[in-house]
Write a protein that holds these residues in place. Structure first.
Motif, PDB file in Angstrom:
ATOM      1  N   GLY A  68       0.857  -1.198   0.140  1.00 45.10           N
ATOM      2  CA  GLY A  68      -0.029   0.020  -0.004  1.00 45.10           C
ATOM      3  C   GLY A  68       0.705   1.440   0.055  1.00 45.10           C
ATOM      4  N   ALA A  69       2.105   1.118   0.164  1.00 48.53           N
ATOM      5  CA  ALA A  69       2.915   2.348   0.162  1.00 48.53           C
ATOM      6  C   ALA A  69       3.084   3.187  -1.026  1.00 48.53           C
ATOM      7  N   LEU A  70       2.643   2.508  -2.221  1.00 45.23           N
ATOM      8  CA  LEU A  70       2.691   3.364  -3.555  1.00 45.23           C
ATOM      9  C   LEU A  70       1.278   4.358  -3.728  1.00 45.23           C
ATOM     10  N   LEU A 113      -1.525  -8.213  -5.734  1.00 43.88           N
ATOM     11  CA  LEU A 113      -0.472  -7.090  -6.301  1.00 43.88           C
ATOM     12  C   LEU A 113      -0.812  -5.773  -6.346  1.00 43.88           C
ATOM     13  N   TRP A 114       0.047  -4.580  -6.664  1.00 47.93           N
ATOM     14  CA  TRP A 114      -0.649  -3.382  -6.799  1.00 47.93           C
ATOM     15  C   TRP A 114      -0.283  -3.221  -8.421  1.00 47.93           C
ATOM     16  N   ALA A 115      -1.315  -2.632  -8.761  1.00 45.10           N
ATOM     17  CA  ALA A 115      -1.290  -2.117 -10.247  1.00 45.10           C
ATOM     18  C   ALA A 115      -0.726  -0.872 -10.193  1.00 45.10           C
ATOM     19  N   LEU A 116       0.510  -0.436 -10.858  1.00 44.56           N
ATOM     20  CA  LEU A 116       0.978   0.788 -10.860  1.00 44.56           C
ATOM     21  C   LEU A 116       1.172   1.198 -12.291  1.00 44.56           C
ATOM     22  N   ARG A 117       0.681   2.573 -12.552  1.00 43.24           N
ATOM     23  CA  ARG A 117       0.969   3.276 -13.836  1.00 43.24           C
ATOM     24  C   ARG A 117       1.516   4.515 -13.646  1.00 43.24           C
ATOM     25  N   LYS A 152       6.681   9.946 -12.296  1.00 40.45           N
ATOM     26  CA  LYS A 152       5.421  10.248 -11.945  1.00 40.45           C
ATOM     27  C   LYS A 152       4.364   9.101 -11.748  1.00 40.45           C
ATOM     28  N   VAL A 153       3.714   9.161 -10.851  1.00 44.54           N
ATOM     29  CA  VAL A 153       2.704   8.138 -10.321  1.00 44.54           C
ATOM     30  C   VAL A 153       1.678   8.608 -10.993  1.00 44.54           C
ATOM     31  N   MET A 154       1.043   7.623 -11.907  1.00 44.58           N
ATOM     32  CA  MET A 154      -0.390   8.080 -12.698  1.00 44.58           C
ATOM     33  C   MET A 154      -1.505   7.729 -11.644  1.00 44.58           C
ATOM     34  N   GLU A 155      -1.088   6.260 -11.480  1.00 48.86           N
ATOM     35  CA  GLU A 155      -2.539   5.506 -10.747  1.00 48.86           C
ATOM     36  C   GLU A 155      -1.680   4.429  -9.887  1.00 48.86           C
ATOM     37  N   ALA A 156      -2.187   4.241  -8.721  1.00 48.73           N
ATOM     38  CA  ALA A 156      -1.752   3.054  -7.937  1.00 48.73           C
ATOM     39  C   ALA A 156      -2.883   2.461  -7.136  1.00 48.73           C
TER      40      ALA A 156
END
Length: 164
Positions: free
Chosen positions: A26-28, A57-61, A47-51
């Motif tokens: 959850g840190a993302l 898992l975590w979906a990170l864009r 830059k994080v667009m979505e987490a």
């Protein structure tokens, strides 16, 4: 500021460039920027667009990763964040950067060594401790007390844990 390892890209998710990150807990979702670092290479800040959570898992864009092929190119990379932006990990949880270098002793005061690594097993994380006994693996189980204020780890080892 110190960079903290938040997880690892284990696969691409979907078609829009989402990175499947394991170990982030959850840190993302707290960060505006992350650094992606492939083994043996310098990190690249994005830059994080979505987490968002997606199963285990975590979906990170992130900016600059627009499709599945681009996401697949990051499989195996570490995901890092700035420690100062994370706050506290939560009750009974720890950021790896907070544990690294801590001395480890038994409840009777016997030195075990220093935390030099962390193994993510999927169930219970395991501290890698190096000292006079060599390398010892200590699961972060109820018999381990992490004292961040006192800057130490105290273990009440079950029989055989510290034996080689």
């Amino acid at each position: 500021m110190a960079a903290v390892r938040l997880g690892k890209v284990v696969r691409a998710l979907g078609l829009e460039g989402h990175l499947g990150v394991a170990g982030s807990e959850g840190a993302l979702e707290k960060l505006e920027r992350v650094t992606l670092r492939r083994p043996g290479e310098a990190g690249v800040e994005r830059k994080v667009m979505e987490a968002r959570p997606q199963g285990r898992l975590w979906a990170l864009r992130v900016e600059g990763v627009a499709d599945r092929t681009a996401a697949e190119a990051w499989v195996g990379a570490e995901v890092l964040g700035e420690r100062g932006e994370l706050g506290e990990a939560g009750e009974g949880r720890y950021w790896w950067a907070d544990l690294e270098g801590l001395p480890v002793t038994t409840v009777s005061g016997e030195p075990v060594g220093t935390v030099t690594g962390l193994l993510e097993t999927g169930a219970v994380d395991v501290l890698v401790v190096k000292g006079e006994r060599g390398e010892v693996l200590i699961p972060l189980a109820p018999y381990v007390e992490v004292d961040l204020e006192g800057r130490r780890v105290v273990v009440d080892p079950p029989e055989g844990l510290l034996e080689r």
